[in-house]
Design an enzyme around this catalytic site. Structure first.
Site, PDB file in Angstrom:
ATOM      1  N   ARG A 135      55.093  22.331  56.312  1.00  0.00           N
ATOM      2  CA  ARG A 135      54.554  21.932  57.622  1.00  0.00           C
ATOM      3  C   ARG A 135      54.952  20.503  57.912  1.00  0.00           C
ATOM      4  NH1 ARG A 135      48.224  23.044  56.578  1.00  0.00           N
ATOM      5  NH2 ARG A 135      48.315  25.313  56.476  1.00  0.00           N
TER       6      ARG A 135
ATOM      7  N   ARG B 247      44.947  25.020  36.784  1.00  0.00           N
ATOM      8  CA  ARG B 247      44.170  24.207  37.722  1.00  0.00           C
ATOM      9  C   ARG B 247      42.778  23.903  37.164  1.00  0.00           C
ATOM     10  NH1 ARG B 247      43.133  28.457  42.777  1.00  0.00           N
ATOM     11  NH2 ARG B 247      42.259  30.125  41.523  1.00  0.00           N
TER      12      ARG B 247
ATOM     13  N   GLU C 217      41.463  26.603  34.393  1.00  0.00           N
ATOM     14  CA  GLU C 217      41.953  27.982  34.551  1.00  0.00           C
ATOM     15  C   GLU C 217      43.289  28.154  33.826  1.00  0.00           C
ATOM     16  OE1 GLU C 217      41.648  29.512  38.594  1.00  0.00           O
ATOM     17  OE2 GLU C 217      43.486  30.649  38.285  1.00  0.00           O
TER      18      GLU C 217
ATOM     19  N   TYR D 251      45.715  43.661  46.042  1.00  0.00           N
ATOM     20  CA  TYR D 251      45.040  42.369  46.157  1.00  0.00           C
ATOM     21  C   TYR D 251      44.411  42.269  47.542  1.00  0.00           C
ATOM     22  CZ  TYR D 251      43.501  37.708  46.443  1.00  0.00           C
ATOM     23  OH  TYR D 251      42.664  36.628  46.623  1.00  0.00           O
TER      24      TYR D 251
ATOM     25  N   ASP E 249      41.824  39.818  49.933  1.00  0.00           N
ATOM     26  CA  ASP E 249      40.914  38.697  50.148  1.00  0.00           C
ATOM     27  C   ASP E 249      39.582  39.274  50.618  1.00  0.00           C
ATOM     28  OD1 ASP E 249      42.125  36.336  49.384  1.00  0.00           O
ATOM     29  OD2 ASP E 249      43.252  36.136  51.239  1.00  0.00           O
TER      30      ASP E 249
ATOM     31  N   ARG F 286      59.301  33.148  50.853  1.00  0.00           N
ATOM     32  CA  ARG F 286      59.053  32.055  51.795  1.00  0.00           C
ATOM     33  C   ARG F 286      58.279  30.949  51.081  1.00  0.00           C
ATOM     34  NH1 ARG F 286      55.196  33.358  54.959  1.00  0.00           N
ATOM     35  NH2 ARG F 286      55.499  31.725  56.460  1.00  0.00           N
TER      36      ARG F 286
ATOM     37  N   ARG G 139      47.305  41.379  36.104  1.00  0.00           N
ATOM     38  CA  ARG G 139      47.424  40.015  35.587  1.00  0.00           C
ATOM     39  C   ARG G 139      46.018  39.454  35.555  1.00  0.00           C
ATOM     40  NH1 ARG G 139      49.780  35.992  38.098  1.00  0.00           N
ATOM     41  NH2 ARG G 139      49.709  36.890  40.171  1.00  0.00           N
TER      42      ARG G 139
HETATM   43  C1  LIG Z   1      40.517  34.373  40.720  1.00  0.00           C
HETATM   44  C2  LIG Z   1      40.277  34.958  42.096  1.00  0.00           C
HETATM   45  C3  LIG Z   1      40.060  34.113  43.171  1.00  0.00           C
HETATM   46  C4  LIG Z   1      39.857  34.649  44.443  1.00  0.00           C
HETATM   47  N1  LIG Z   1      39.660  33.778  45.482  1.00  0.00           N
HETATM   48  C5  LIG Z   1      39.484  34.281  46.722  1.00  0.00           C
HETATM   49  C6  LIG Z   1      39.305  33.391  47.841  1.00  0.00           C
HETATM   50  O1  LIG Z   1      39.313  32.163  47.705  1.00  0.00           O
HETATM   51  N2  LIG Z   1      39.129  33.950  49.072  1.00  0.00           N
HETATM   52  C7  LIG Z   1      39.107  35.301  49.281  1.00  0.00           C
HETATM   53  O2  LIG Z   1      38.936  35.741  50.424  1.00  0.00           O
HETATM   54  N3  LIG Z   1      39.260  36.165  48.240  1.00  0.00           N
HETATM   55  C8  LIG Z   1      39.437  35.687  46.978  1.00  0.00           C
HETATM   56  N4  LIG Z   1      39.580  36.553  45.918  1.00  0.00           N
HETATM   57  C9  LIG Z   1      39.485  38.019  46.175  1.00  0.00           C
HETATM   58  C10 LIG Z   1      38.050  38.544  46.060  1.00  0.00           C
HETATM   59  O3  LIG Z   1      37.567  38.336  44.753  1.00  0.00           O
HETATM   60  C11 LIG Z   1      38.046  40.049  46.400  1.00  0.00           C
HETATM   61  O4  LIG Z   1      38.371  40.217  47.758  1.00  0.00           O
HETATM   62  C12 LIG Z   1      36.719  40.749  46.161  1.00  0.00           C
HETATM   63  O5  LIG Z   1      36.166  40.439  44.930  1.00  0.00           O
HETATM   64  C13 LIG Z   1      36.921  42.244  46.247  1.00  0.00           C
HETATM   65  O6  LIG Z   1      35.696  42.911  46.134  1.00  0.00           O
HETATM   66  P1  LIG Z   1      35.618  44.330  45.463  1.00  0.00           P
HETATM   67  O7  LIG Z   1      34.250  44.831  45.755  1.00  0.00           O
HETATM   68  O8  LIG Z   1      36.784  45.149  45.840  1.00  0.00           O
HETATM   69  O9  LIG Z   1      35.843  44.059  43.887  1.00  0.00           O
HETATM   70  P2  LIG Z   1      34.913  43.448  42.762  1.00  0.00           P
HETATM   71  O10 LIG Z   1      34.304  42.183  43.200  1.00  0.00           O
HETATM   72  O11 LIG Z   1      35.730  43.406  41.525  1.00  0.00           O
HETATM   73  O12 LIG Z   1      33.765  44.535  42.579  1.00  0.00           O
HETATM   74  C14 LIG Z   1      33.950  45.734  41.864  1.00  0.00           C
HETATM   75  C15 LIG Z   1      32.743  45.932  40.982  1.00  0.00           C
HETATM   76  O13 LIG Z   1      32.808  47.235  40.395  1.00  0.00           O
HETATM   77  C16 LIG Z   1      32.222  47.157  39.131  1.00  0.00           C
HETATM   78  N5  LIG Z   1      32.668  48.302  38.326  1.00  0.00           N
HETATM   79  C17 LIG Z   1      33.951  48.590  37.980  1.00  0.00           C
HETATM   80  N6  LIG Z   1      33.967  49.708  37.230  1.00  0.00           N
HETATM   81  C18 LIG Z   1      32.685  50.132  37.106  1.00  0.00           C
HETATM   82  C19 LIG Z   1      32.078  51.210  36.440  1.00  0.00           C
HETATM   83  N7  LIG Z   1      32.784  52.062  35.708  1.00  0.00           N
HETATM   84  N8  LIG Z   1      30.736  51.356  36.517  1.00  0.00           N
HETATM   85  C20 LIG Z   1      29.990  50.480  37.224  1.00  0.00           C
HETATM   86  N9  LIG Z   1      30.525  49.416  37.868  1.00  0.00           N
HETATM   87  C21 LIG Z   1      31.857  49.249  37.820  1.00  0.00           C
HETATM   88  C22 LIG Z   1      32.728  45.829  38.591  1.00  0.00           C
HETATM   89  O14 LIG Z   1      31.899  45.371  37.531  1.00  0.00           O
HETATM   90  C23 LIG Z   1      32.658  44.944  39.833  1.00  0.00           C
HETATM   91  O15 LIG Z   1      31.436  44.236  39.885  1.00  0.00           O
HETATM   92  C24 LIG Z   1      39.849  36.053  44.651  1.00  0.00           C
HETATM   93  C25 LIG Z   1      40.075  36.895  43.563  1.00  0.00           C
HETATM   94  C26 LIG Z   1      40.300  36.368  42.304  1.00  0.00           C
HETATM   95  C27 LIG Z   1      40.579  37.305  41.175  1.00  0.00           C
END
Ligand SMILES: Cc1cc2nc3c(=O)[nH]c(=O)nc-3n(C[C@H](O)[C@H](O)[C@H](O)COP(=O)(O)OP(=O)(O)OC[C@H]3O[C@@H](n4cnc5c(N)ncnc54)[C@H](O)[C@@H]3O)c2cc1C
Length: 376
Positions: A183, A287, A312, A360, A362, A179, A256
């Protein structure tokens, strides 16, 4: 007797929200992270007095009022509205594709004129494919031409997508863009959600609020000291890579990734908004993010004479690089399922978040998921 109810591996949004909810229920948690800071990918680094989104631009958006109220009870969010611009050959176009974009592209004014223009271009694509005996789009290029026609595809999709994937659109599968929302209203708001914004004072405030009163340690890799760490708690919340938890026994999952080049500039306002996409193939980055625009609006922008921008670049992931986006193709989905089967058998480990669920996410769905675990 273990010292903690939960050892939480990873101080990202999943781990931090979990720690907050567990604390509300009187549970004791230790949160560890291998990075030198808390917050995971939400972490902001202060540069020139500006909160720099170190791991990529983050905008919180949701239509779930419960989630919105929950995060706003920790820190107030501002009115930031994601409305990026695309630049192609020196001309700016509003995104997502809407009446402003169509007006900039063709000089049309009314929705009827814009619809007519797109239909003409789609009809052209259909006729060309029909003449060549093609019944179904064979690649992303053909799919995009059928959906929106040549002008939008060539100016706003082709170069950007090829940089993102490191492959020609003619070599990419059509399903990547089933898709392409268009708009027929003058509305540059990227998200359709009811609520969006960025925490006033940056994301660290959200994380600090969630982790207030919880024991935390940074620079600790769970796998470097697994036995001792496991002995500290009755249960584990694991938010790292699921394949690593099982010592990659079935093989490694692919990701990725993106690379950021960040610099401070002696100008108060470099590009006039938070995000510009560069949709030409010849410009190597996808970007540019100008971080101050997430938190300062209109006249406030010039108050700080400096600004910080991040270019980026899409790069192929290899071990040692940040595993940003899961690759949900058949091979990786099958591999993940094998790990998931093992994970489901664990009585004392909760796997959560983007790395442990190989998904993935958010930010808002992460919060929603954790609130659900605690029946909040
Ligand atoms: C480029 C990018 C842009 C984004 N933009 C948006 C946005 O605009 N809006 C939105 O809603 N979401 C966005 N997201 C998504 C958002 O980043 C995620 O929803 C969020 O970070 C997920 O949280 P998490 O706790 O699952 O993962 P993470 O934030 O990755 O936390 C996991 C943590 O575990 C730690 N860890 C891993 N392995 C180990 C280990 N062995 N020992 C100790 N610590 C460890 C890591 O260091 C990390 O700090 C984006 C993501 C990316 C990649």
């Amino acid at each position: 007797m273990a010292k903690y109810n939960y050892l939480i591996v990873g101080a990202g949004l999943f781990g931090s929200t979990f720690a907050y909810c567990a604390k509300q229920q009187g549970k004791k948690c230790l949160v560890i992270d291998k990075r030198p800071h808390l917050g995971g990918n939400l972490y902001c680094e202060k540069m020139a007095g500006i909160n720099v989104h170190k791991y990529g631009p983050h905008i919180f958006h949701t239509s779930n009022k419960k989630v919105w109220d929950f995060v706003n009870a920790i820190v107030e969010f501002n009115r930031f509205t994601e409305s990026p611009v695309a630049i192609y050959k020196g001309k700016a176009y509003n995104l997502p594709f809407n009446m402003n974009t169509f007006s900039q592209m063709w000089g049309v004014i009314t929705p009827e004129e814009a619809k007519k223009k797109i239909e003409e271009q789609r009809a052209e694509a259909i006729a060309t494919m029909k003449a060549a005996g093609i019944t179904e789009p064979r690649n992303l290029e053909e799919q995009a031409l059928l959906l929106v026609g040549r002008d939008i595809y060539e100016r706003l999709i082709k170069g950007y997508t090829e940089k993102q994937w490191g492959r020609k659109c003619t070599e990419l599968p059509p399903f990547i863009i089933r898709r392409l929302p268009v708009r027929f209203v003058y509305d540059n708001n990227y998200f359709n959600d009811s609520y969006q914004g960025v925490p006033i004072g940056g994301y660290n405030k959200l994380i600090d609020g969630l982790l207030e009163g919880t024991d935390t340690q940074v620079n600790i890799d769970f796998f470097a000291n697994r036995k001792e760490l496991e002995a500290l708690a009755e249960n584990i919340v694991f938010t790292g890579r699921i394949d690593e938890f099982y010592d990659f026994r079935f093989g490694k999952l692919d990701y990725r990734t993106v690379r950021f080049e960040t610099e401070t500039l002696n100008t108060p306002n470099y590009q006039g908004l938070a995000q510009i996409n560069y949709t030409e193939a010849d410009i190597p980055y996808t970007r540019i993010i100008e971080h101050k625009h997430f938190e300062s609006f209109a006249a406030e922008v010039d108050k700080n004479p400096q600004t910080v921008i991040s270019r980026e670049y899409s790069v192929e992931w290899k071990e040692g690089l940040e595993p940003y986006y899961p690759v949900n193709d058949e091979k990786n989905s099958e591999l993940y399922q094998k790990y998931e089967t093992l994970a489901k058998q664990e009585a004392h480990v909760i796997f959560g978040g983007r790395l442990a669920e190989y998904k993935y996410y958010d930010m808002a769905p992460i919060v929603e998921k954790v609130l659900g675990i605690f029946n909040f």
